[in-house]
Write a protein that holds these residues in place. Structure first.
Motif, PDB file in Angstrom:
ATOM      1  N   SER A  52      44.450  25.107  46.017  1.00  0.00           N
ATOM      2  CA  SER A  52      44.369  26.128  44.966  1.00  0.00           C
ATOM      3  C   SER A  52      43.673  25.593  43.735  1.00  0.00           C
ATOM      4  CB  SER A  52      45.773  26.627  44.595  1.00  0.00           C
ATOM      5  OG  SER A  52      46.342  27.375  45.634  1.00  0.00           O
ATOM      6  N   SER A  53      44.004  24.369  43.348  1.00  0.00           N
ATOM      7  CA  SER A  53      43.383  23.765  42.176  1.00  0.00           C
ATOM      8  C   SER A  53      41.886  23.542  42.393  1.00  0.00           C
ATOM      9  CB  SER A  53      44.072  22.438  41.863  1.00  0.00           C
ATOM     10  OG  SER A  53      43.477  21.811  40.751  1.00  0.00           O
ATOM     11  N   LEU A  54      41.509  23.097  43.589  1.00  0.00           N
ATOM     12  CA  LEU A  54      40.097  22.855  43.881  1.00  0.00           C
ATOM     13  C   LEU A  54      39.295  24.158  43.871  1.00  0.00           C
ATOM     14  CD1 LEU A  54      40.383  20.207  46.759  1.00  0.00           C
ATOM     15  CD2 LEU A  54      39.710  19.813  44.372  1.00  0.00           C
ATOM     16  N   ILE A  55      39.858  25.198  44.481  1.00  0.00           N
ATOM     17  CA  ILE A  55      39.167  26.493  44.491  1.00  0.00           C
ATOM     18  C   ILE A  55      39.044  27.041  43.081  1.00  0.00           C
ATOM     19  CG2 ILE A  55      39.311  28.880  45.297  1.00  0.00           C
ATOM     20  CD1 ILE A  55      40.699  27.840  47.798  1.00  0.00           C
ATOM     21  N   ALA A  56      40.125  26.899  42.284  1.00  0.00           N
ATOM     22  CA  ALA A  56      40.092  27.372  40.901  1.00  0.00           C
ATOM     23  C   ALA A  56      39.037  26.623  40.093  1.00  0.00           C
ATOM     24  CB  ALA A  56      41.469  27.218  40.267  1.00  0.00           C
ATOM     25  N   ASP A  57      38.951  25.317  40.267  1.00  0.00           N
ATOM     26  CA  ASP A  57      37.949  24.513  39.554  1.00  0.00           C
ATOM     27  C   ASP A  57      36.537  24.966  39.915  1.00  0.00           C
ATOM     28  OD1 ASP A  57      39.912  23.049  38.341  1.00  0.00           O
ATOM     29  OD2 ASP A  57      39.827  21.384  39.782  1.00  0.00           O
ATOM     30  N   PHE A  58      36.340  25.278  41.186  1.00  0.00           N
ATOM     31  CA  PHE A  58      35.025  25.747  41.623  1.00  0.00           C
ATOM     32  C   PHE A  58      34.650  27.057  40.937  1.00  0.00           C
ATOM     33  CE2 PHE A  58      32.752  28.644  44.503  1.00  0.00           C
ATOM     34  CZ  PHE A  58      31.519  27.993  44.566  1.00  0.00           C
ATOM     35  N   PHE A  59      35.609  27.976  40.874  1.00  0.00           N
ATOM     36  CA  PHE A  59      35.317  29.273  40.253  1.00  0.00           C
ATOM     37  C   PHE A  59      35.086  29.133  38.748  1.00  0.00           C
ATOM     38  CE2 PHE A  59      37.639  31.338  43.967  1.00  0.00           C
ATOM     39  CZ  PHE A  59      36.467  31.849  44.520  1.00  0.00           C
ATOM     40  N   VAL A  60      35.814  28.223  38.112  1.00  0.00           N
ATOM     41  CA  VAL A  60      35.587  27.984  36.683  1.00  0.00           C
ATOM     42  C   VAL A  60      34.187  27.410  36.464  1.00  0.00           C
ATOM     43  CG1 VAL A  60      36.302  26.607  34.707  1.00  0.00           C
ATOM     44  CG2 VAL A  60      38.026  27.712  36.142  1.00  0.00           C
ATOM     45  N   ILE A  99      41.937  35.108  44.800  1.00  0.00           N
ATOM     46  CA  ILE A  99      41.464  34.249  45.888  1.00  0.00           C
ATOM     47  C   ILE A  99      42.070  32.852  45.788  1.00  0.00           C
ATOM     48  CG2 ILE A  99      39.437  33.138  46.888  1.00  0.00           C
ATOM     49  CD1 ILE A  99      37.813  35.589  46.023  1.00  0.00           C
ATOM     50  N   SER A 100      42.020  32.248  44.612  1.00  0.00           N
ATOM     51  CA  SER A 100      42.485  30.867  44.452  1.00  0.00           C
ATOM     52  C   SER A 100      43.990  30.745  44.629  1.00  0.00           C
ATOM     53  CB  SER A 100      42.071  30.327  43.084  1.00  0.00           C
ATOM     54  OG  SER A 100      42.649  31.094  42.044  1.00  0.00           O
ATOM     55  N   VAL A 101      44.745  31.775  44.242  1.00  0.00           N
ATOM     56  CA  VAL A 101      46.203  31.715  44.349  1.00  0.00           C
ATOM     57  C   VAL A 101      46.679  32.117  45.744  1.00  0.00           C
ATOM     58  CG1 VAL A 101      48.362  32.744  43.518  1.00  0.00           C
ATOM     59  CG2 VAL A 101      46.618  32.036  41.897  1.00  0.00           C
ATOM     60  N   MET A 102      46.001  33.083  46.382  1.00  0.00           N
ATOM     61  CA  MET A 102      46.485  33.627  47.649  1.00  0.00           C
ATOM     62  C   MET A 102      45.954  32.914  48.878  1.00  0.00           C
ATOM     63  SD  MET A 102      46.470  37.737  47.274  1.00  0.00           S
ATOM     64  CE  MET A 102      46.723  37.793  49.049  1.00  0.00           C
ATOM     65  N   LEU A 103      44.685  32.523  48.864  1.00  0.00           N
ATOM     66  CA  LEU A 103      44.068  32.008  50.082  1.00  0.00           C
ATOM     67  C   LEU A 103      44.742  30.744  50.625  1.00  0.00           C
ATOM     68  CD1 LEU A 103      41.913  32.300  52.218  1.00  0.00           C
ATOM     69  CD2 LEU A 103      40.304  31.080  50.716  1.00  0.00           C
ATOM     70  N   PRO A 104      44.981  29.697  49.819  1.00  0.00           N
ATOM     71  CA  PRO A 104      45.625  28.492  50.370  1.00  0.00           C
ATOM     72  C   PRO A 104      47.013  28.739  50.962  1.00  0.00           C
ATOM     73  CG  PRO A 104      44.540  27.988  48.292  1.00  0.00           C
ATOM     74  CD  PRO A 104      44.525  29.475  48.418  1.00  0.00           C
ATOM     75  N   PRO A 105      47.916  29.474  50.263  1.00  0.00           N
ATOM     76  CA  PRO A 105      49.221  29.739  50.901  1.00  0.00           C
ATOM     77  C   PRO A 105      49.095  30.505  52.212  1.00  0.00           C
ATOM     78  CG  PRO A 105      49.338  30.211  48.557  1.00  0.00           C
ATOM     79  CD  PRO A 105      47.894  29.989  48.879  1.00  0.00           C
ATOM     80  N   ILE A 165      42.629  34.014  31.285  1.00  0.00           N
ATOM     81  CA  ILE A 165      42.360  32.615  30.984  1.00  0.00           C
ATOM     82  C   ILE A 165      41.937  31.892  32.244  1.00  0.00           C
ATOM     83  CG2 ILE A 165      44.016  32.634  29.098  1.00  0.00           C
ATOM     84  CD1 ILE A 165      45.981  31.221  30.860  1.00  0.00           C
ATOM     85  N   ASP A 166      41.399  30.706  32.088  1.00  0.00           N
ATOM     86  CA  ASP A 166      40.926  29.941  33.232  1.00  0.00           C
ATOM     87  C   ASP A 166      42.055  29.758  34.239  1.00  0.00           C
ATOM     88  OD1 ASP A 166      38.552  29.769  31.980  1.00  0.00           O
ATOM     89  OD2 ASP A 166      38.794  27.695  31.278  1.00  0.00           O
ATOM     90  N   VAL A 167      41.750  29.976  35.525  1.00  0.00           N
ATOM     91  CA  VAL A 167      42.777  29.962  36.549  1.00  0.00           C
ATOM     92  C   VAL A 167      43.309  28.572  36.825  1.00  0.00           C
ATOM     93  CG1 VAL A 167      41.972  32.040  37.709  1.00  0.00           C
ATOM     94  CG2 VAL A 167      40.965  29.849  38.313  1.00  0.00           C
ATOM     95  N   ASN A 168      42.648  27.521  36.334  1.00  0.00           N
ATOM     96  CA  ASN A 168      43.171  26.179  36.577  1.00  0.00           C
ATOM     97  C   ASN A 168      44.075  25.710  35.447  1.00  0.00           C
ATOM     98  OD1 ASN A 168      41.182  25.913  34.654  1.00  0.00           O
ATOM     99  ND2 ASN A 168      40.520  23.895  35.363  1.00  0.00           N
TER     100      ASN A 168
END
Length: 466
Positions: A94-102, A137-143, A386-389
């Motif tokens: 989740s953190s990696l996907i969020a960083d990518f989107f940011v 996407i970042s919160v739901m996809l990994p779980p 705010i930024d998702v990360n």
């Protein structure tokens, strides 16, 4: 002649008296039990096994997994393990996907500046649409990528029918059907799909019970909200693996409470609106089998994940745009969003929440996945997400809005118990062909959500626990 007649009548009465002792509630079970015993005796007398190891393993496992005493602790432990793997394993992706989107958002913003696009267009498309959908996407996809395969493994191995066997007695005791446990299990993935799965219940009355109570099982769209709030507030004093363990414990407790509410509401409905005697459920337990990893687990998990994620994005996109517009279009000196929030605030305060939270649930009616993103957008005066990360920033934002552990707990419970999403309500109407039952499917959980959170707020405030 008269003596023989009287003797026959006496014997007949004795037979009727014995027959009357066999209630309709256990007659079917006794018949099936005797058939099973007779068939086993015939098999032993006429069939010779050359390899009995597999059968012995199955019997030994069933003695544990379907035991009235050990079966339930094992079942809860399995549930906890699944949630722990999901929560602990989803953090880094989740953190990696969020960083990518940011990172990508910076280039999108630079592109809008290069094109001299107006601020309102950048606000709608980037600060609203882009941030809202990327959060989902970042919160739901990994779980989902972890939960669905793990759950599918248990299903393919043959454990879920054992869960249905264990829960059958409990569902019977509240007037429901044992197969409801299978539809409830499907509800962990998607309540809308679970409503369609109630077709496996033959009795219309018991099928309606399953439809009206399935919402109390948290679907995938609510996992994001539950996990984030449990991690930020309930496990705030812990780090590393212990933090994931405490978060898992809170989530399991929330799920068990939802199951308790399912039984309570089923019992109440079976005594009022849906009176009747529960039908019997004879379940033949399948043998344990080696899961087909690629054919079933991976392919089915990818299909389910993409289906749920696609639906969430379709709903999150317009909801994010709508929230940005409501937060940035003013009537007088106040935005439309704040007008709605001020109207809802007294009701929200009464149940330990606030107007922003109730507004987020209303806007999130089409899909539960967008409730938390909409809430974050609403808390910021510009309606931007705010930024998702920035998890620490998210918690600080909540604290600045007056949040306590009670606010987090009540929002988790409200998320668990409140009205079904729009897709689920549509499926309920399609399956029941009734506006009355569709309305009750919306009304009953909503009333329960308000009642539970109101009572918790009253108790906490009365005893000055915050």
């Amino acid at each position: 002649m008269d003596f023989n007649m009287n003797q026959q009548q006496s014997e007949f009465r004795a037979i009727l008296n014995e027959a009357s002792k066999i209630s309709s509630a256990n007659l079917r079970d006794r018949i099936v039990e005797n058939l099973f015993k007779e068939s086993n005796q015939l098999i032993r007398s006429g069939v010779r096994y050359t390899k009995t190891k597999q059968n012995q393993v199955t019997e030994k496992l069933d003695a544990i997994l379907t035991s009235p005493f050990i079966g339930f602790p094992v079942m809860f432990a399995m549930l906890g393990i699944i949630f722990y793997i999901t929560i602990a394993g989803a953090n880094i992706p989740s953190s990696l996907i969020a960083d990518f989107f940011v990172w990508l958002e910076g280039y999108l913003t630079a592109l809008f500046q290069l094109l001299h696009a107006p601020d309102w267009l950048h606000g709608i498309l980037v600060l609203g649409l882009y941030r809202g959908t990327t959060w989902v996407i970042s919160v739901m996809l990994p779980p989902m990528a972890i939960f669905f395969p793990t759950f599918a493994l248990l299903e393919n191995y043959g454990y879920l029918p054992r869960v249905a066997f264990n829960l059958d007695r409990l569902f019977k005791s509240v007037g429901a059907h044992g197969k409801q446990s299978l539809t409830m299990a499907m509800g962990f993935g998607c309540n809308a799909a679970a409503i369609m799965s109630t077709r496996i219940i033959e009795s219309p009355r018991e099928r309606m019970l399953a439809i009206l109570t399935n919402n109390f099982v948290p679907c995938n769209g609510r996992w994001g909200t539950l996990i984030v709030l449990a991690s930020l507030f309930m496990a705030a004093g812990f780090t590393g693996g212990m933090k994931s363990l405490v978060t898992t414990g809170v989530i399991v407790a929330i799920v068990l409470f939802g199951i308790f509410v399912t039984f309570a509401v089923s019992w109440a409905l079976s005594k009022t609106l849906l009176k009747g005697v529960p039908t019997h459920y004879t379940l033949e337990l399948p043998p344990y089998r080696k899961p087909k990893i690629f054919e079933t687990v991976i392919r089915e998990s990818i299909s389910k994940s993409l289906s749920v994620l696609t639906r969430a994005i379709k709903v999150a996109a317009p909801a994010a745009i709508l929230t940005w517009i409501l937060a940035n279009v003013t009537v007088g000196d106040t935005s439309i969003l704040l007008h709605v929030v001020h109207f809802l605030d007294p009701l929200g305060k009464a149940i330990g929440l606030d107007g922003y939270i109730l507004m987020a649930f209303i806007v999130g009616l089409p899909a539960n996945e967008i409730v938390l993103p909409v809430l974050l957008m609403g808390y910021l005066s510009t309606g931007e997400l705010i930024d998702v990360n920035g998890i620490a920033d998210i918690k600080q934002l909540f604290i600045n809005q007056g949040w306590t552990w009670l606010t987090a707990l009540n929002m988790m419970l409200f998320s668990l118990l409140h009205f079904p999403c729009g897709t689920t309500l549509i499926n309920i109407y399609k399956e029941t062909k009734s506006r009355k039952w569709t309305f009750l499917a919306f009304f009953i959980p909503t009333i329960i959500a308000f009642f539970v959170t109101f009572m918790i707020t009253v108790v906490v405030r009365y005893f000055h626990l915050i």
